[in-house]
Design an enzyme around this catalytic site. Structure first.
Site, PDB file in Angstrom:
ATOM      1  N   ALA A 282     -35.061  36.806  87.423  1.00  6.42           N
ATOM      2  CA  ALA A 282     -34.686  35.515  86.843  1.00  6.42           C
ATOM      3  C   ALA A 282     -35.735  34.475  87.226  1.00  6.42           C
ATOM      4  CB  ALA A 282     -33.295  35.081  87.301  1.00  6.42           C
ATOM      5  N   PHE A 283     -35.738  33.363  86.500  1.00  2.00           N
ATOM      6  CA  PHE A 283     -36.799  32.369  86.695  1.00  2.00           C
ATOM      7  C   PHE A 283     -36.783  31.794  88.095  1.00  2.00           C
ATOM      8  CE2 PHE A 283     -33.444  29.287  85.857  1.00  2.00           C
ATOM      9  CZ  PHE A 283     -33.822  28.187  86.609  1.00  2.00           C
ATOM     10  N   LYS A 284     -35.648  31.904  88.776  1.00  2.00           N
ATOM     11  CA  LYS A 284     -35.548  31.287  90.102  1.00  2.00           C
ATOM     12  C   LYS A 284     -36.527  31.899  91.096  1.00  2.00           C
ATOM     13  CE  LYS A 284     -30.997  29.354  89.474  1.00  2.00           C
ATOM     14  NZ  LYS A 284     -30.592  29.895  88.169  1.00  2.00           N
ATOM     15  N   ASP A 285     -37.008  33.106  90.814  1.00  2.00           N
ATOM     16  CA  ASP A 285     -38.010  33.708  91.701  1.00  2.00           C
ATOM     17  C   ASP A 285     -39.282  32.857  91.791  1.00  2.00           C
ATOM     18  OD1 ASP A 285     -36.571  36.021  92.445  1.00  2.00           O
ATOM     19  OD2 ASP A 285     -37.125  37.015  90.567  1.00  2.00           O
TER      20      ASP A 285
ATOM     21  N   MET B  44     -38.324  30.272  94.396  1.00  2.00           N
ATOM     22  CA  MET B  44     -37.820  30.795  95.668  1.00  2.00           C
ATOM     23  C   MET B  44     -38.874  31.585  96.417  1.00  2.00           C
ATOM     24  SD  MET B  44     -34.910  29.983  96.799  1.00  2.00           S
ATOM     25  CE  MET B  44     -33.610  29.935  95.610  1.00  2.00           C
TER      26      MET B  44
END
Ligand SMILES: *Cc1c(COP(=O)(O)O)cnc(C)c1O
Length: 462
Positions: free
Chosen positions: A110-113, A116
């Site tokens: 997901a884009f949150k990588d 993060m």
């Protein structure tokens, strides 16, 4: 570069201090005091550069002296080395004038990588330099938690606790949080909704005695460093479609307003963005607010796009701060009214928001139909969140301006919905194919602040 609170009452901090504290002590969110500018020449110079180099140039002015150029470049390189695609954020064409920005090639799909993985590197560097230890607590509707755990697992100076709503995340999301074996990882399944998880997290940050005793740090999308990392792919994608000579628009599937706020920052830095389009599911507080000016919370209705099942959209406060000409007292008052159920955005502020943002809402049936249609006509399997973006983008876009829709997760992260819509069960990428075989480790918790704090204190004492 200094960071100030959206509520005007907390001390200004450096980048590193703002990153380590997450939420400001007056309950507000940190924003940069001024927005660094990229000239047309600066933007033109990004053409053809590797993603990491674009990231360095876009983020560097925000970061200040805490990290040297050399260290910062090295942390960026480490952050994106584990991605499954050399372009990091590749752009594919869906239709004439409509492009999909694939943000799902990181370790948790997901884009949150993007944010993060970088935050993990920045925290490790900062804490090692300071010789300190931190406790990271995060609330997640699914993707933030898995991305945080993946970024912090096994680090010496960090314990990571993730609160997720019990029974309301997908199996892939849950397994990504519950299967890591490192002892500094703690997955907590809370009896409640995502908004309950987020509310308890805010309570912990506002309980200063607890906050200081465990050296609490946050990595939710309220953390400025996360927003900053997401600004980069607005630049990289716009440049590959001809910026700064050509304007582009973006449609962003949105819950907490973090990703789309990053697009707004890119625009404020000088990237020629025409429209920023908010795409919501049936939990549509942002769409209702941008349409009518009334920001009123409602019951969360679980959907097939669970990462957007949100009724209090934290980062919207940052947009309001600018829309109210950076009047912290006005924002603080709106947030007080929100505790009673809602507020009305002033006419002037609503007009300021509409200068940048459009919005659309997509029902569950429309989401399913879009997944099926994109598979049929473009051979593209979309996750439900990305499908919401594609639907909203197609409904309202100006054919003269290229539209980039953000694909926020890999379809294999939501295989049940994708299969029901398209008849195809998307397989996990090879590198995580054994996820369903690994043992799970999770603690169920009540929606109770004191019990949560006690649990965290007990775990970090071990
Ligand atoms: C987190 C998430 C969103 C929403 O992003 P915000 O920054 O909260 O607006 C959308 N899609 C997916 C897959 C996500 O994980």
């Amino acid at each position: 570069m200094r960071y100030i609170s959206t509520r005007g009452q907390a001390p200004a901090l450096t980048f590193e201090e703002a990153m380590l504290s997450g939420l400001a002590r007056d309950g507000g969110l940190y924003v940069p005091e001024t927005i660094p500018q990229m000239s047309d020449a600066d933007i033109r110079a990004l053409h053809g550069l590797p993603y990491e180099e674009v990231a360095f140039r876009v983020m560097r002015p925000f970061v200040g002296d805490g990290f040297t150029d050399e260290v910062f470049a090295d942390l960026i390189a480490k952050a994106y080395a584990g991605f499954g695609h050399n372009a990091r954020a590749p752009l594919v064409q869906l239709a004439p004038g409509h492009f999909l920005l694939e943000l799902f090639h990181g370790p948790t799909l997901a884009f949150k990588d993007f944010a993060m993985q970088l935050i993990g590197q920045l925290f490790e560097e900062a804490m090692t330099r300071r010789g300190e230890r931190v406790t990271i607590v995060g609330a997640t509707s699914g993707d933030t938690g898995s991305a945080a755990i993946e970024a912090f697992r096994g680090l010496d100076a960090v314990d990571v606790f993730i609160l997720y709503p019990h029974g309301r995340v997908s199996e892939v999301q849950r397994r990504q949080m519950t299967t890591p074996v490192e002892s500094n990882v703690h997955a907590l399944a809370l009896h409640g909704h995502f908004d309950d998880c987020q509310a308890r997290l805010k309570d912990m940050f506002n309980h200063f005695e607890f906050r200081d005793s465990v050296r609490l740090a946050g990595v939710n999308s309220i953390n400025w460093a996360r927003v900053l990392a997401q600004v980069v792919y607005f630049f990289s994608s716009a440049v590959s479609l001809g910026a700064p000579e050509r304007k582009v628009s973006f449609t962003v599937p949105t819950g907490n307003f973090g990703d789309i706020f990053a697009g707004y920052i890119a625009k404020r830095m000088g990237l020629p963005i025409d429209r920023l389009v908010v795409a919501t599911n049936q939990n549509d507080i942002l769409h209702r607010c941008l349409s009518s000016g009334a920001y009123e919370t409602d019951e969360v209705v679980p959907s097939i796009s669970p990462s957007m099942d949100i009724q209090v959209s934290s980062n919207f406060e940052r947009a309001l701060f600018d829309a109210y000409d950076r009047d912290g007292a006005a924002v603080a008052q709106l947030m007080d009214e929100l505790k009673q159920g809602g507020f009305r955005v002033s006419q002037g502020a609503l007009q300021a928001l509409r200068e940048h943002f459009d919005s659309g809402r997509v029902s569950e049936d429309e989401t399913m139909a879009t997944i099926a249609e994109a598979n049929r006509s473009m051979g593209e399997l979309l996750c439900p969140h990305s499908a919401i973006g594609v639907r909203v983008a197609e409904a309202g876009r100006d054919p003269a301006v290229p539209m980039i829709t953000l694909a926020t997760a890999h379809p294999a992260k939501f295989p049940d919905a994708v299969e029901e819509a398209s008849g195809i069960r998307p397989p996990l990428p090879q590198r995580m194919a054994d996820l369903y075989d690994r043992a799970e480790r999770v603690t169920e918790v009540e929606n109770d602040l004191a019990a949560l704090e006690a649990l965290i204190q007990e775990r970090i004492a071990q």
